[in-house]
Enzyme design. Sequence first.
Site, PDB file in Angstrom:
ATOM      1  N   CYS A  22      -3.280   1.350   8.264  1.00  0.00           N
ATOM      2  CA  CYS A  22      -2.137   0.356   7.073  1.00  0.00           C
ATOM      3  C   CYS A  22      -2.427  -0.977   7.180  1.00  0.00           C
ATOM      4  O   CYS A  22      -2.649  -1.659   7.849  1.00  0.00           O
ATOM      5  CB  CYS A  22      -0.725   1.418   6.962  1.00  0.00           C
ATOM      6  SG  CYS A  22       0.323   0.674   8.193  1.00  0.00           S
ATOM      7  N   GLU A  75       0.903  -1.071  -0.206  1.00  0.00           N
ATOM      8  CA  GLU A  75      -0.152  -0.008   0.078  1.00  0.00           C
ATOM      9  C   GLU A  75       1.243   1.351   0.352  1.00  0.00           C
ATOM     10  O   GLU A  75       1.778   1.262   0.379  1.00  0.00           O
ATOM     11  CB  GLU A  75      -0.935  -0.094   1.486  1.00  0.00           C
ATOM     12  CG  GLU A  75      -2.341  -1.552   0.943  1.00  0.00           C
ATOM     13  CD  GLU A  75      -3.003  -1.195   2.322  1.00  0.00           C
ATOM     14  OE1 GLU A  75      -3.670  -1.723   2.816  1.00  0.00           O
ATOM     15  OE2 GLU A  75      -2.502   0.216   3.508  1.00  0.00           O
ATOM     16  N   CYS A 109       2.677  -5.226  16.222  1.00  0.00           N
ATOM     17  CA  CYS A 109       2.558  -3.842  16.795  1.00  0.00           C
ATOM     18  C   CYS A 109       1.058  -4.234  16.985  1.00  0.00           C
ATOM     19  O   CYS A 109      -0.031  -4.943  15.621  1.00  0.00           O
ATOM     20  CB  CYS A 109       2.583  -2.582  16.297  1.00  0.00           C
ATOM     21  SG  CYS A 109       3.740  -1.960  15.701  1.00  0.00           S
ATOM     22  N   CYS A 117       3.131   8.573   1.574  1.00  0.00           N
ATOM     23  CA  CYS A 117       3.631   7.988   2.958  1.00  0.00           C
ATOM     24  C   CYS A 117       4.001   5.841   2.049  1.00  0.00           C
ATOM     25  O   CYS A 117       2.737   5.928   0.939  1.00  0.00           O
ATOM     26  CB  CYS A 117       2.628   6.799   4.000  1.00  0.00           C
ATOM     27  SG  CYS A 117       2.870   6.127   4.536  1.00  0.00           S
ATOM     28  N   CYS A 156      -2.282  -2.916  14.795  1.00  0.00           N
ATOM     29  CA  CYS A 156      -2.010  -2.969  13.199  1.00  0.00           C
ATOM     30  C   CYS A 156      -2.334  -4.233  12.917  1.00  0.00           C
ATOM     31  O   CYS A 156      -1.824  -5.058  12.382  1.00  0.00           O
ATOM     32  CB  CYS A 156       0.020  -2.354  13.201  1.00  0.00           C
ATOM     33  SG  CYS A 156       0.357  -2.285  11.029  1.00  0.00           S
ATOM     34  N   CYS A 187       4.757  -7.108   8.036  1.00  0.00           N
ATOM     35  CA  CYS A 187       5.744  -6.620   8.889  1.00  0.00           C
ATOM     36  C   CYS A 187       5.798  -7.635  10.115  1.00  0.00           C
ATOM     37  O   CYS A 187       4.781  -8.550  10.388  1.00  0.00           O
ATOM     38  CB  CYS A 187       4.968  -5.127   9.687  1.00  0.00           C
ATOM     39  SG  CYS A 187       6.479  -4.511  10.567  1.00  0.00           S
TER      40      CYS A 187
HETATM   41  S1  SF4 Z   1       2.574  -0.263  13.007  1.00  0.00           S
HETATM   42 FE1  SF4 Z   1       2.451  -2.051  11.581  1.00  0.00          FE
HETATM   43  S2  SF4 Z   1       3.216  -1.708  10.153  1.00  0.00           S
HETATM   44 FE2  SF4 Z   1       4.293  -0.715  11.559  1.00  0.00          FE
HETATM   45  S3  SF4 Z   1       5.907  -1.304  12.395  1.00  0.00           S
HETATM   46 FE3  SF4 Z   1       4.310  -2.051  13.584  1.00  0.00          FE
HETATM   47  S4  SF4 Z   1       3.250  -3.421  12.527  1.00  0.00           S
HETATM   48 FE4  SF4 Z   1       4.857  -2.939  11.600  1.00  0.00          FE
END
Ligand code: SF4
Length: 364
Positions: free
Chosen positions: A339, A89, A115, A104, A118, A111
């Site tokens: 995201c 994205e 997190c 962005c 997320c 990832c």
């Molecule tokens: S917010 Fe999402 S994309 Fe960003 S580092 Fe944490 S897990 Fe990865």
Amino acid sequence: MNLLSHNVRSLEGALAALGEPALHATRILRRFYGHHGRPDWADPRLGRRLRALLEAAPDPNPTRILERVESDDGTLKLLLGLSDGATAEAVLMPSYREEEASACVSTQVGCAMRCDFCATTRGGLVRNLEGPEIVGQFLHLGAEAQERGRALKRLVFMGMGEPLNNLDAVLFAIERIASPALGALGWRRITVSTVGLVPELDRLTALGLGVHLAVSLHAADDALRGQIVPTAKRFKVADIVAAARRFQERRGRIVTFSYCLLADVNDRDADADALADVLDGSRSHVNVIPYNAIGAGLSGVVYARPSAERVEHFVERLRARGVVAHVRDARGDDVSAACGQLRERRGPHPFPSPPPLRGRGEVS
Ligand code: SF4
């Protein structure tokens, strides 16, 4: 000889090997980037043979737009297909100045950082993006901004992925995006965001690039941060803030600390006070980001966005302690704002080897 792979020096060498004047390198790359990777090659100074080579070459951008989703507030989300069927994205946001836009870009497919608020990390890390795949996002975003009567003026490496976990590709992209002879965005208009990987952050600091840094803290207390950003447990908040200060001292650029505000998790008065304590009066900027709902996180916890009053109170409490803090406006709320959501909804795209969109940009 893919134009996305080259800087001026390497293209000079490639042109010389083709028997073409090396001095055309700057002209070609300026034209390529100035037209967002979609130039015509009608410049007679290039010579007939070189123009024919450029016109005949396939599009070097390894990403192609699969889907555009535009919010009522003008935020545009692009879902980009990659050559192996993966997707990433990129986001374009209109600035308050009518003629400008910010963007962005993603640095990884998925990832590994886990997190808990997320969507990107729910499928884990698929792979790193390659440098040209990041630059390709910048080219698409620049073209989309231009079509909307705006110029892309600021770029943040903050989309899908942890940029410092793919630092070599990020550096490749920054050089091409910032350099006056190429993307010409300028170093000061680029921000690299990280959850705070201290050794990689120190490596970025040592490079002395003129970019800005944003550190996603989300909690000032190590135990709470360990719940929200589990894979960042190996670094203490104090060590991350110290590394950010080293960057600030080396570059003279004020670091932004991002803080995703989660109702009844990290939005209490004590959390604001702990954040003010850890920043300890240092020059910095806190960017408070009210949570965008994604459903259950990896832990199974379903988070909620705090009320507007609570967000304002949190910011005011920081300010009362002398911390410079702002609330980042919610953008694209009506179009899967967090995201990773667009990619999650769409899944892999069905064109493992996308055909070139335009027959331009690659010399041989
Ligand atoms: S917010 Fe999402 S994309 Fe960003 S580092 Fe944490 S897990 Fe990865």
